[in-house]
Each structure stands twice: as C-alpha cells, then as structure tokens.
Design an enzyme around this catalytic site. Structure first.
Site, mmCIF file in Angstrom:
data_model
loop_
_atom_site.group_PDB
_atom_site.id
_atom_site.type_symbol
_atom_site.label_atom_id
_atom_site.label_comp_id
_atom_site.label_asym_id
_atom_site.label_seq_id
_atom_site.Cartn_x
_atom_site.Cartn_y
_atom_site.Cartn_z
ATOM 1 N N GLN A 72 0.991 -1.087 -0.463
ATOM 2 C CA GLN A 72 -0.113 -0.117 0.184
ATOM 3 C C GLN A 72 0.600 1.446 -0.341
ATOM 4 O O GLN A 72 2.197 1.137 0.440
ATOM 5 C CB GLN A 72 -1.088 -0.134 1.012
ATOM 6 C CG GLN A 72 -1.556 -1.311 1.145
ATOM 7 C CD GLN A 72 -3.231 -0.913 2.331
ATOM 8 O OE1 GLN A 72 -3.734 -0.205 3.256
ATOM 9 N NE2 GLN A 72 -3.783 -2.547 2.708
ATOM 10 N N LYS A 105 1.758 7.234 6.846
ATOM 11 C CA LYS A 105 1.132 6.677 6.019
ATOM 12 C C LYS A 105 -0.394 7.747 6.207
ATOM 13 O O LYS A 105 -0.582 7.638 7.059
ATOM 14 C CB LYS A 105 0.708 5.401 7.204
ATOM 15 C CG LYS A 105 2.350 4.459 7.078
ATOM 16 C CD LYS A 105 1.819 2.875 7.925
ATOM 17 C CE LYS A 105 2.402 1.919 7.253
ATOM 18 N NZ LYS A 105 2.760 0.924 7.594
ATOM 19 N N GLU A 110 -3.776 -0.616 6.058
ATOM 20 C CA GLU A 110 -2.882 -0.207 7.067
ATOM 21 C C GLU A 110 -3.429 1.101 6.923
ATOM 22 O O GLU A 110 -3.950 2.064 6.918
ATOM 23 C CB GLU A 110 -1.578 0.038 6.242
ATOM 24 C CG GLU A 110 -0.955 -1.256 5.560
ATOM 25 C CD GLU A 110 0.569 -0.944 5.466
ATOM 26 O OE1 GLU A 110 1.116 0.019 5.697
ATOM 27 O OE2 GLU A 110 1.022 -2.296 4.224
ATOM 28 N N ALA A 149 6.293 8.104 10.932
ATOM 29 C CA ALA A 149 7.139 7.151 12.152
ATOM 30 C C ALA A 149 8.593 7.946 11.735
ATOM 31 O O ALA A 149 8.411 7.840 10.653
ATOM 32 C CB ALA A 149 6.750 5.871 11.966
ATOM 33 N N ALA A 150 8.922 8.026 12.827
ATOM 34 C CA ALA A 150 10.837 8.347 12.731
ATOM 35 C C ALA A 150 11.727 7.578 11.890
ATOM 36 O O ALA A 150 11.374 6.532 11.996
ATOM 37 C CB ALA A 150 11.327 9.195 13.779
ATOM 38 N N PHE A 151 12.403 7.954 11.068
ATOM 39 C CA PHE A 151 13.032 7.003 10.017
ATOM 40 C C PHE A 151 14.418 5.909 10.889
ATOM 41 O O PHE A 151 14.754 7.539 12.096
ATOM 42 C CB PHE A 151 13.713 7.758 9.583
ATOM 43 C CG PHE A 151 13.186 7.327 7.481
ATOM 44 C CD1 PHE A 151 11.732 6.970 8.128
ATOM 45 C CD2 PHE A 151 14.069 7.608 6.937
ATOM 46 C CE1 PHE A 151 11.563 6.785 6.549
ATOM 47 C CE2 PHE A 151 13.673 6.950 6.069
ATOM 48 C CZ PHE A 151 12.112 6.850 5.099
ATOM 49 N N ASP A 156 -0.273 -9.496 10.792
ATOM 50 C CA ASP A 156 0.368 -9.462 10.298
ATOM 51 C C ASP A 156 1.566 -8.948 10.641
ATOM 52 O O ASP A 156 2.481 -8.089 10.278
ATOM 53 C CB ASP A 156 -0.269 -8.217 9.288
ATOM 54 C CG ASP A 156 1.548 -8.017 6.950
ATOM 55 O OD1 ASP A 156 1.432 -8.712 7.342
ATOM 56 O OD2 ASP A 156 1.058 -6.990 7.222
ATOM 57 N N GLU A 207 12.901 -7.110 12.503
ATOM 58 C CA GLU A 207 14.147 -7.180 12.626
ATOM 59 C C GLU A 207 14.549 -6.452 13.341
ATOM 60 O O GLU A 207 14.515 -6.460 14.590
ATOM 61 C CB GLU A 207 14.201 -5.551 11.654
ATOM 62 C CG GLU A 207 13.728 -5.579 9.976
ATOM 63 C CD GLU A 207 13.844 -4.303 9.131
ATOM 64 O OE1 GLU A 207 14.684 -2.970 9.934
ATOM 65 O OE2 GLU A 207 13.083 -4.603 8.166
ATOM 66 N N ASP A 258 6.008 -1.467 11.519
ATOM 67 C CA ASP A 258 4.999 -1.614 10.684
ATOM 68 C C ASP A 258 4.040 -2.733 11.467
ATOM 69 O O ASP A 258 3.425 -3.791 11.392
ATOM 70 C CB ASP A 258 5.430 -2.789 9.665
ATOM 71 C CG ASP A 258 4.351 -2.877 7.727
ATOM 72 O OD1 ASP A 258 3.217 -1.656 8.087
ATOM 73 O OD2 ASP A 258 4.917 -3.368 7.447
#
Length: 581
Positions: free
Chosen positions: A263, A279, A300, A383-385, A452, A457, A472
């Site tokens: 998406q 998003k 999402e 969302a902060a990277f 989902d 990670e 996510d």
C-alpha cells in the site's frame, strides 16, 4: 494504377493526421500560459462555478505553475495542463470526508493549541473536582489515578516495575560511538535552522573547533545516538517528546513514494534533514475491517501506527520508533514539494471539489481508492526513520509463526501443536532472550489484533543478544468486536514469558491503572486525538484478560518456574535455554 493513387492518398491522410496531432499537442502546452494571461487580465474576477464546498486557493490553482521556490529548484518540471477532473467511484473509505477529528483539529490549529501543552494541562484543569479525560465520542470518563489531580499514566511510570535498571552498557552496546561514528556539521549541510532558528547568538555557542556538541544535534539524530542493545529510547529521554513535536511541526521539504510494500507510503524529509514514513488515512475511526477481507489485504491504518507506539511505551517495551499524527496539506506539503513524477501525476480534483491522489502500489492505488482531502487536508501518521542502513545495518528474520498468506493453505504451526518444540531447537531461539522477545511481540500483536507479522528486524551490530524492533503495525486495531485467538498460538504452544512482562500485564489489569484508561490518556497527547474509539480501548482490556488466562493455564500445566523466566535478577542470557524444559 488505382492502387498507386489510393496509396498516395493514404500517405497524405496519414501526414494530415500527424500534423493535426502535433498542432493539438502544441495547443495543450500553450493552454496553461493562456490561462495565466486570462487570469491576469481578469484581475482575479474570473467567472466560474460558485460551489458550496470551495477548496483553498492552493487547491483551486494547483494546475498552474508550481510555487516559486519549488519551480526554481526544479527547472524543466513538466508544465503541461495535466489536471484531470476524474470521477471518484470509490465506495471504500479512501476519502476522509466523514472524519470527526478533522473539524476538531482544524479548530485546534486555528486557536494555536499545542498537543503537548494540552497533555500537560490534563491533570487539573477541570477546576473544583476530580480531573476527567473524556472521549470525544461521548463515552466513559477517565478518572485520573487514585489521588485527586494525579495522572494514571504518571503514576504508572512511577511504579517500581517501570524503574527497573537495565544492565550497564559496555563497549559495543550502543549503536553509535558519538566521538567516532557521528559527525554533524550544520555549515557543511548548508542550513543551520535546525539548531536554533532565529537565534543570532548561536555562533558563540560553537566550540572553537567549529564542531557541534552532541546535545545540539537535531532531535532525530539524538534519537539515533540513544539506541542501544536493550532499547530504542530510554524511559524518560527528553529527546522523545522533542522528536514527536518535530514530526508535528517541522516543515516538509521533499516527498517521495516508498518502494516495496503493498500500500501507498510516503517518505517525507524535513527542514532539519530528518525523515519520517507517512501513512495516510484510509479509514475513519468507526470503520472495522470488512469480515470478508483476508488479513493480507486489509487496509493499513494510520491511527493503528500511532496507537501501537503508545501501547508499546505503556508495556515498557520501547521497541516502536516514535510516531505522531499530523494533518498534512496535500497541495503545499506533498504535491508542490515532490520530485516524484509518478506520484505527482496521480493528483486530481474529485467531483466534490477535493484534492485527491493515489500514487503507485500493489493494493488500493487507483482512482477508485484515491486518498482525498477535505478539501486538501489529510491526516496521517509520521513514523521517525531509524538510522540509515549504510550506517546501522539491520537483519531481517522470518517470523517462525508466520502465516501462510494464502487463501486456502495453512502454516505448519497451525496444524502442529508441538511446533514450538522444533523452534526451540533452532538458532537463535535455542538460547538467549529471542524466544522470550517473540512472546513479547505476540502479546503486543494480540492486544492490537495485528495478524500481519511475517518478518521482524534486529540491529546487526548487536548480534542475537538484542531486542526485536516492532515495525509496521498498520494492520492493528482493525476489529474491536473480534479477538483473533490464533495470534496467541506462540504463547500457548511455548508457555514462556518474561517475569517483567508478566508482572506488568498483571499491573495493567488492575482497576487503579487499567490498560484502556492509560491508552486513552496517552493518546490525548497526539494531535489527531481521539486516535481510537472506545470499543477499541475496551477490547484491549478484554484481550489482556485473555492473555493472563492463557498464562494461567500454562502455569497450571507446567508450573510457574517453568513458564516465567526471571529477567529481573540479572542477565537472562545466563539463564536456562528455551530447550531445557
């Protein structure tokens, strides 16, 4: 002879068609310039339809030349009359026309209200009685903690369970070494506004060497520096609130579509060089996932990302990167600053006179599922990277309890009740805390209703002895009327849990704290409040009781000592391995 004549006539006909096409193409190119001249001659009094729902000036004129700075920065940008008035056939919740929060946010923005100041005023502004936190939908009120004027959330964070010290950080336990790995030179970057806008005396604060101290780095970089083997951020790190405020207020300088995924997601870059994943809103707060949707084709949700960050913090995991809700102007903050032509070309004006776009992705990127503003305002999560992969590599692991992502097939764990015994024999689940971290993630997902979770990670630098990053979470909070018990299968099969997690779950089930009240109070800090409606908050209380019931059954069957792993007495890596039972 006749064939030759016909052939010549056909060639003349083809040539005429080609000339007509070229003429039309040139006219289309000149049309915007002719419109500009007409607008200039009319002095802004051009005739037109006076619609009841008028968009802002930016959205009305979006087909004209892009804003000055953007146009100058992008010489050669297509200046064709590419505006398409397309029919929006969508009966899906792609448009946020019915969102209750947009009107509330617009009013708050007009009054200059800051969500962080509002959160600080929460405990005692009602005057004369116990402070109440009310849901915007008119639901129950939240009486703050046991003592009048106190906050349940503050009381929770003062509890001894939320003051347990982490193991001391040794060499190699931090993601970055500030002295050798990190350098940030605002002069070299060509913009010093991130440091202290409008402060002419800031030059005197720089060391004589011209370098900048770590404390004066932008908040996103300070967040990166604080990541260590055990957590993404510390419990009371002031950088966290500052970073959340940056996500809400920093000027967006560029936008691009994120590659991969099913998406549409946008990468937004800010004035201080920080980046965040946007998003956009696809469903209203009240809408549930349709019963005929598979988990892998669900929407999402932006509010799920926001709520997941707050839930993760309340559970004291601190494994979700900071997320904040933001109201974005689709014209000025997306279309006018993007250099992604594929994204730019998908903008159009709907029959309701709202600005819409749909981008490119696997699911729901079409005119029928367009994202529409009101008229050009749309809410979403930012969302902060995490640090760039070139600086801090991350390893992707397949979740042992991954679903089949197939309409008919089932995964092995769904048909084998002893599946966990196999997992416990495989690295990295045969030692350390990884299996226990999977149980934490399982509980986290069940409370949200998130099915989902196919991969997870970790930071490669820390090897197997580190936490799982909870990334996510957009498919959580889809159904408040249904508790998906299959999400709890890892916990019921393995019957293992950290003692710290178990004690906190028991604490959150008590009436004086209660998870739903804590979540409601925490989410009031967000600009898009109310983030969750009451049924979702109440569902978390119900699911928490189910988690405790599963653990109680495990303890009755295998004993407390074999189920609860004591991680409060020292380093769990030295305790028994998961396969010892």
């Amino acid at each position: 002879m006749i064939k030759m004549i016909l052939f010549r006539k056909f060639r003349v006909f083809i040539l005429m068609v080609f000339l007509v096409a070229c003429t039309m193409h040139i006219m289309i190119d000149l049309l915007p310039k002719l419109e500009k001249r007409a607008v200039g001659a009319g002095g802004g009094d051009a005739a037109g339809c006076q619609c009841a729902h008028n968009p802002s000036d930016d959205s009305r004129n979006w087909g004209k030349r892009r804003g000055g700075s953007a146009a100058e920065a992008d010489a050669g940008w297509p200046n064709k009359h590419t505006l398409r008035i397309l029919q929006d056939f969508s009966n899906e919740p792609g448009s946020n026309l019915t969102s209750r929060s947009l009107e509330k946010i617009a009013a708050a923005a007009a009054d200059g209200a800051e969500p962080f100041e509002r959160a600080k005023r929460l405990p005692g502004d009602a005057g004369g009685g116990k402070p109440l936190v009310r849901d915007a939908s008119g639901g129950r009120s939240v009486t703050a903690a046991a003592a009048p004027g106190a906050s349940r959330l503050s009381a929770l964070f003062e509890h001894p369970l939320y003051k347990v010290d982490l193991p001391p950080l040794a060499d190699g336990d931090t993601l970055f070494n500030v002295n050798t790995d990190i350098r940030f030179y605002p002069r070299a970057a060509g913009n010093q506004e991130w440091h202290n806008e409008g402060n002419e005396e800031e030059e005197e604060e720089y060391p004589p060497t011209g370098e900048v101290t770590a404390e004066s780095y932008p908040n996103w970089l300070r967040f990166h520096i604080g990541i260590n083997r055990h957590e993404l951020y510390s419990r009371h790190n002031p950088v966290l609130d500052a970073l959340l405020k940056d996500l809400l207020t920093q000027r967006i300088t560029s936008v691009a579509m994120k590659s991969g995924g099913t998406q549409l997601k946008l990468i937004m870059t800010f004035q201080n060089y920080g980046q965040a994943l946007f998003k956009p809103m696809k469903q209203t707060r009240e809408q549930e996932t349709p019963p005929d949707f598979f988990y892998f084709s669900d929407f999402e949700r932006h509010n799920a990302e926001i709520a997941a960050f707050h839930l993760d913090r309340i559970l004291d995991f601190r494994r979700v990167p900071p997320v904040a809700g933001r109201l974005v102007n689709m014209t000025r903050e997306i279309r006018d600053v993007t250099r992604d032509k594929k994204l730019w070309r998908t903008f159009f004006i709907s029959p309701a006179n709202n600005i819409c776009f749909y981008g490119e992705c696997s699911y729901y990127c079409s005119t029928e599922h367009a994202l529409c503003g009101k008229p050009d305002q749309i809410e979403g999560s930012l969302a902060a990277f995490l640090p760039d992969l070139a600086l801090a590599k991350r390893k992707t692991w397949r979740n042992p309890w991954r679903r089949s992502y197939h309409k008919r097939k089932k995964a092995e764990w769904e048909v084998d009740p002893d599946y966990c015994d196999e997992v416990k024999q495989m690295p990295p689940y045969d030692r350390g805390t990884r299996l226990l971290d999977i149980m934490d993630m399982t509980i986290f997902d069940f409370l949200m209703g998130n099915m989902d979770r196919h991969h997870y990670e970790t930071f490669e630098k820390f090897g197997n002895e580190t936490f799982i990053i909870h990334l996510d979470n957009g498919r959580g909070f889809g159904k408040h009327s249904h508790d998906e018990l299959s999400i709890l299968v890892p916990l019921s099969q393995c019957c293992r849990v950290k003692k710290s997690t178990y004690l906190r779950l028991q604490l959150l089930a008590k009436e004086e704290y209660q998870l739903s009240y804590l979540m409601e109070e925490s989410l009031l800090r967000d600009r898009l409040s109310p983030v969750l409606i009451q049924p979702h908050l109440q569902a978390m209380d119900r699911r928490l009781r189910l988690v405790l019931q599963v653990l109680a059954g495990c303890m009755e069957k295998e004993g407390y000592a074999n189920v609860v792993e004591d991680d409060l007495a020292g380093d769990t890596a030295t305790h028994r391995s998961p396969g010892d039972r």
